[in-house]
Design a protein around this motif. Structure first.
Motif, PDB file in Angstrom:
ATOM      1  N   SER A 290       2.079  14.841 -12.775  1.00  0.00           N
ATOM      2  CA  SER A 290       3.236  15.911 -12.541  1.00  0.00           C
ATOM      3  C   SER A 290       2.800  16.373 -10.957  1.00  0.00           C
ATOM      4  CB  SER A 290       3.101  16.988 -13.439  1.00  0.00           C
ATOM      5  OG  SER A 290       3.585  16.600 -14.557  1.00  0.00           O
ATOM      6  N   TYR A 291       1.496  16.333 -10.610  1.00  0.00           N
ATOM      7  CA  TYR A 291       1.263  16.697  -9.420  1.00  0.00           C
ATOM      8  C   TYR A 291       1.815  15.879  -8.355  1.00  0.00           C
ATOM      9  CZ  TYR A 291      -2.275  20.004 -11.387  1.00  0.00           C
ATOM     10  OH  TYR A 291      -2.925  20.907 -12.046  1.00  0.00           O
ATOM     11  N   ALA A 292       2.095  14.694  -8.678  1.00  0.00           N
ATOM     12  CA  ALA A 292       2.591  13.842  -7.543  1.00  0.00           C
ATOM     13  C   ALA A 292       4.175  13.896  -7.607  1.00  0.00           C
ATOM     14  CB  ALA A 292       2.250  12.402  -7.759  1.00  0.00           C
TER      15      ALA A 292
ATOM     16  N   ASP B 281       2.284   5.508 -16.696  1.00  0.00           N
ATOM     17  CA  ASP B 281       3.708   5.172 -16.206  1.00  0.00           C
ATOM     18  C   ASP B 281       4.719   6.424 -16.497  1.00  0.00           C
ATOM     19  OD1 ASP B 281       6.206   4.289 -15.804  1.00  0.00           O
ATOM     20  OD2 ASP B 281       5.935   2.432 -17.198  1.00  0.00           O
ATOM     21  N   SER B 282       4.977   7.125 -15.591  1.00  0.00           N
ATOM     22  CA  SER B 282       5.721   8.064 -15.678  1.00  0.00           C
ATOM     23  C   SER B 282       7.307   7.975 -16.001  1.00  0.00           C
ATOM     24  CB  SER B 282       5.970   9.080 -14.234  1.00  0.00           C
ATOM     25  OG  SER B 282       4.585   9.638 -14.425  1.00  0.00           O
ATOM     26  N   LEU B 283       7.554   6.732 -16.244  1.00  0.00           N
ATOM     27  CA  LEU B 283       9.125   6.292 -16.417  1.00  0.00           C
ATOM     28  C   LEU B 283       9.752   7.095 -17.598  1.00  0.00           C
ATOM     29  CD1 LEU B 283      11.478   4.225 -16.013  1.00  0.00           C
ATOM     30  CD2 LEU B 283      10.318   2.873 -17.983  1.00  0.00           C
ATOM     31  N   GLY B 284       8.996   7.701 -18.510  1.00  0.00           N
ATOM     32  CA  GLY B 284       9.484   8.820 -19.560  1.00  0.00           C
ATOM     33  C   GLY B 284       9.906   9.843 -18.876  1.00  0.00           C
ATOM     34  N   GLU B 285       9.292  10.479 -17.944  1.00  0.00           N
ATOM     35  CA  GLU B 285       9.714  11.692 -17.217  1.00  0.00           C
ATOM     36  C   GLU B 285      10.860  11.467 -16.528  1.00  0.00           C
ATOM     37  OE1 GLU B 285       6.444  11.275 -18.439  1.00  0.00           O
ATOM     38  OE2 GLU B 285       5.169  11.653 -16.728  1.00  0.00           O
TER      39      GLU B 285
ATOM     40  N   ASN C 295       0.180   5.290 -10.613  1.00  0.00           N
ATOM     41  CA  ASN C 295       1.120   6.163 -10.851  1.00  0.00           C
ATOM     42  C   ASN C 295       1.481   6.764  -9.608  1.00  0.00           C
ATOM     43  OD1 ASN C 295       1.812   9.305 -11.138  1.00  0.00           O
ATOM     44  ND2 ASN C 295       2.691   8.175 -13.049  1.00  0.00           N
ATOM     45  N   ARG C 296       0.634   7.071  -8.558  1.00  0.00           N
ATOM     46  CA  ARG C 296       1.193   7.481  -7.322  1.00  0.00           C
ATOM     47  C   ARG C 296       2.200   6.445  -6.562  1.00  0.00           C
ATOM     48  NH1 ARG C 296      -5.039   9.070  -6.025  1.00  0.00           N
ATOM     49  NH2 ARG C 296      -5.090   6.930  -7.072  1.00  0.00           N
TER      50      ARG C 296
ATOM     51  N   ALA D  91      -4.109  18.359  -7.046  1.00  0.00           N
ATOM     52  CA  ALA D  91      -2.845  18.021  -5.866  1.00  0.00           C
ATOM     53  C   ALA D  91      -3.324  17.152  -4.956  1.00  0.00           C
ATOM     54  CB  ALA D  91      -2.532  19.408  -5.521  1.00  0.00           C
ATOM     55  N   ALA D  92      -4.592  17.499  -4.486  1.00  0.00           N
ATOM     56  CA  ALA D  92      -5.282  16.596  -3.582  1.00  0.00           C
ATOM     57  C   ALA D  92      -5.563  14.906  -3.924  1.00  0.00           C
ATOM     58  CB  ALA D  92      -6.541  17.202  -2.883  1.00  0.00           C
TER      59      ALA D  92
END
Length: 739
Positions: free
Chosen positions: A16-18, A601-605, A655-656, A723-724
């Motif tokens: 989520s930070y990305a 994998d953020s595909l769900g998001e 992920n990034r 975040a960094a």
């Protein structure tokens, strides 16, 4: 209406930070508002003990706030996977918070005073499946989106292993009597009432275990008991059978969601397997406060409190138990971590699909795959896993390029069927009877118990059942696929539900639809036959089967359940969007901290955002929300077509990088559309900048990998450090932040 994005735990929280800075930038000036709400394990603990903290440490109780929001038409919540905490995890989280200066009290497993019992009750709202019952004020519609399923067929996941043609001794082992299934009793109340749960000992003395449970008219209530003597015999028999078959022994429970019942069942398995050592040294183990319900690791960790000679003696006796018993399935063979070390390491809904995916095998101490006897003690759902194993032995492994889908409509609204995970589950304090008594003193249900037996009760509201039936019919109408209610007339609870299903189906237009009610074993056979023909089926199930099946089929079809679309139409008109399962999230964090690569994998998001934005457009009449949704859906299709999902290996896309490519595809789609000229003008230079700097951005993202990362904690990481770590590309950040 605001879009509420939940801050949860582990890999989804890191991702989520990305993603969130990109969402905020793209939403700017569109009228789409996005807020975050911290419902992480660390956040929930902090929110529950404000009086112990400095003002600058306090955070609001976001879970309670979102629970209220979920009961309004304005709810538009995207819920990422969160930790369902076991006691070992709770203790680790408390220790981490205390190390950061948060004066959180210690958790006491065996309180002796009223004050200590009150403290334990406060922690109870944090343990186990604390989040889901609060937010799930609707029933579940979970399926793979068309684009995701098409991509899975075109580019199938490569983890599937063949079942050996030479044969396999792998099987599911379950009890044959005296389990929850065999003892379950259920009734439907004709009028609203208030019941209590009482224990009556052999002398007739009454102890109230639960003072008040309000029931509404038409509500189903049931109770069941697990006989622990029979459970122990079952474990001993299966250990001998696994040894004789040269198979691994594995235990598959859900000690996170079933936070009271399953840790006890887990502890009995540890006690039986290591009986020689634990009984021989019972006094010393009691002295150091070790609890087998928390796994063998709790015993081993606390041996440090003993003199070195005594510690070595116990360790040697534990080692002898390994030699005597069957080999144990391993969680991490490199460090000797077995299936019985920690209760939350092997969770049935995530572990059994992997057994099937891996050709009926689990990892042994030599780091090789081996057949296993998979123990799932209770028969409620163990039998359906055995059906899958038998099917694979007969027909071989499933083929993701041709197999059909099994979507799910799950009964979970208003805390339906929350078995074993709440304040209606008890270890019997002695020999006698545990009964459920109504306001007039009439006994509705009762169970005979022996000391230590596990009693559980649960309730399911009529409104939730009616809505669930309607949702099942709606999905059947929308898809044309058969809808199968997985219900067993020989089980107490299901028999009551079947009566209601038949009544509420009669209220629906079923013309042209195929609607069935089948036992889980038969429903599984029916679904597997269709899967192998490439046909789709809708499983319409209770809460626990919803959890199990929405991991089982997606892991086989897609390689992960994190890619599933999960929409929860809330009873009061809002919607909750759940983004997938987090079973693999801990391993992803471990890899990230070790080598700077996040393979989540953020595909769900991404997929959840599409209907969330659609809902906002529908509710508010905002055309830009609709346009954002439409173009995001196009971008997801491009993301999949270009295979921009994270690699498992360090120094490859993680992920990034995936989030960057999603942002690029989305900006291109927004720049290419002609519905909104101002949007087109705004995103054209953004798309051009993201594309022109692709080489530089991807290089900056790759350079960030290959070395350890400090995120400032596991359960309550540092926002600035996260975040960094998740935004290491100066070039990408400048483009996004400059929008």
């Amino acid at each position: 209406m605001k879009l509420t994005w939940t801050k949860t735990d582990e890999a989804p929280a890191l991702a989520s930070y990305a993603l969130l800075p990109i969402l905020r930038a793209y939403f700017k000036g569109t009228g789409v508002e996005i807020e975050t709400a911290d419902i992480s394990l660390g956040g929930r603990i902090i929110a529950n003990f404000p009086e112990c903290l400095r003002n600058d440490q306090k955070i609001p109780d976001e879970l309670t706030r979102l629970g209220k929001l979920a009961q309004t038409p304005e709810a538009n919540i995207i819920k990422l996977p969160n930790i369902s905490a076991s006691i070992p995890q709770l203790r680790e989280a408390i220790a981490e918070l205390r190390g950061k200066g948060y004066n959180i009290p210690d958790y006491l497993e065996e309180p002796s005073t009223e004050e200590e019992r009150a403290l334990q009750a406060r922690f109870a709202v944090v343990l186990g499946s604390a989040v889901n019952p609060v937010l799930r004020e609707g029933n579940s519609d979970r399926r793979a989106s068309r684009s995701v399923k098409a991509f899975a067929r075109k580019r199938p996941q490569k983890m599937m292993k063949n079942w050996p043609k030479s044969g396999s001794v792998t099987r599911v082992a379950h009890m044959s009597d005296k389990d929850f299934y065999g003892s379950e009793k259920s009734t439907t109340v004709g009028a609203a009432t208030n019941v209590r749960i009482e224990f009556v000992d052999s002398a007739g003395a009454v102890k109230v275990l639960k003072q008040s449970i309000p029931l509404l008219e038409g509500e189903v209530i049931d109770c069941a008991v697990m006989n622990v003597a029979a459970l122990q015999r079952f474990y001993a028999e299966q250990m001998a059978a696994a040894k004789a078959d040269n198979a691994l022994l594995s235990l598959h429970l859900k000690c996170t969601m079933m936070k009271l019942s399953d840790p006890i069942m887990f502890g009995h398995c540890v006690a039986v397997y290591f009986a020689d050592a634990l009984e021989k040294h019972a006094g010393a183990i009691l002295e150091i406060g070790a609890n087998v319900n928390n796994g063998l690791a709790d015993v081993l960790d606390k041996l440090d409190h003993l003199p070195a000679k005594k510690k070595a003696e116990i360790e040697a006796d534990i080692a002898a138990c390994y030699d005597k018993g069957p080999g144990l399935a391993m969680v991490d063979s490199r460090v000797g971590k077995t299936n019985l070390h920690v209760p939350n390491d092997v969770i049935v809904d995530a572990s059994m699909p992997v057994v099937i995916r891996d050709g009926g095998k689990m990892w042994n101490k030599e780091d090789s795959l081996q057949d296993t006897v998979a123990m799932i003690p209770d028969r409620c759902y163990a039998t359906m896993y055995q059906v899958v194993i038998e099917d694979c032995k007969k027909h071989g492994q499933f083929d993701p390029t041709t197999m059909g889908s099994v979507s799910n409509v799950g009964l979970m609204a208003q805390k339906a069927e929350e078995y074993g995970s709440h304040d209606k589950t008890f270890a019997a304090p002695g020999n006698g009877t545990i009964r459920i008594v109504d306001a007039g003193g009439r006994t509705l249900l009762e169970q005979s118990v022996k000391r230590g037996d596990i009693f559980r009760a649960c309730q399911t509201k009529d409104e939730a059942i009616r809505d669930w039936v309607k949702l099942g019919v709606t999905r059947a109408r929308a898809t044309g696929a058969p809808a199968v209610f997985w219900l067993d007339p020989d089980r107490g609870h299901d028999a009551q539900i079947i009566q209601k299903v038949n009544a509420y189906l009669a209220e629906q237009d079923l013309s042209g639809l195929e609607i069935k009610i089948m036992k889980p074993v038969d429903a599984m056979k029916f679904s597997l036959e269709r899967i192998r023909r490439g046909e789709d089926t809708i499983s319409v199930t209770g809460n626990v089967l919803r959890d199990y099946l929405t991991d089982l089929f997606p892991i086989l079809e897609l390689g992960t359940s994190a890619r599933m679309l999960s929409i929860v139409p809330l009873l009061r008109g809002g919607e909750l969007f759940e983004t997938g399962a987090g079973g693999s999230a801990p391993k992803h964090v471990q890899q990230f901290v070790k080598e700077g690569h996040l393979r989540w994998d953020s595909l769900g998001e991404y997929c959840a955002l599409v209907p969330s934005l659609e809902l906002m457009a529908t509710k508010t009449g905002n055309p830009r929300a609709a346009l954002l949704s439409k173009t995001l859906d196009e971008a997801i299709g491009q993301y999949l077509e270009d295979a921009r999902y994270p690699s498992r290996k360090v120094n490859e896309i993680d992920n990034r990088g995936s989030t960057y490519y999603l942002a690029l595809a989305w900006a291109k789609a927004l720049a290419a559309q002609d519905e909104d000229g101002e949007f087109k003008q705004r995103f054209t230079p953004v798309a051009a900048a993201l594309a022109a700097n692709a080489g530089k951005i991807t290089q900056e993202l790759l350079v960030a990998q290959g070395k350890p990362v400090d995120i400032g904690g596991y359960y309550f990481p540092d926002d600035a450090k996260c975040a960094a770590a998740m935004r290491p590309s100066v070039t990408l950040n400048a483009i996004i932040d400059g929008m």
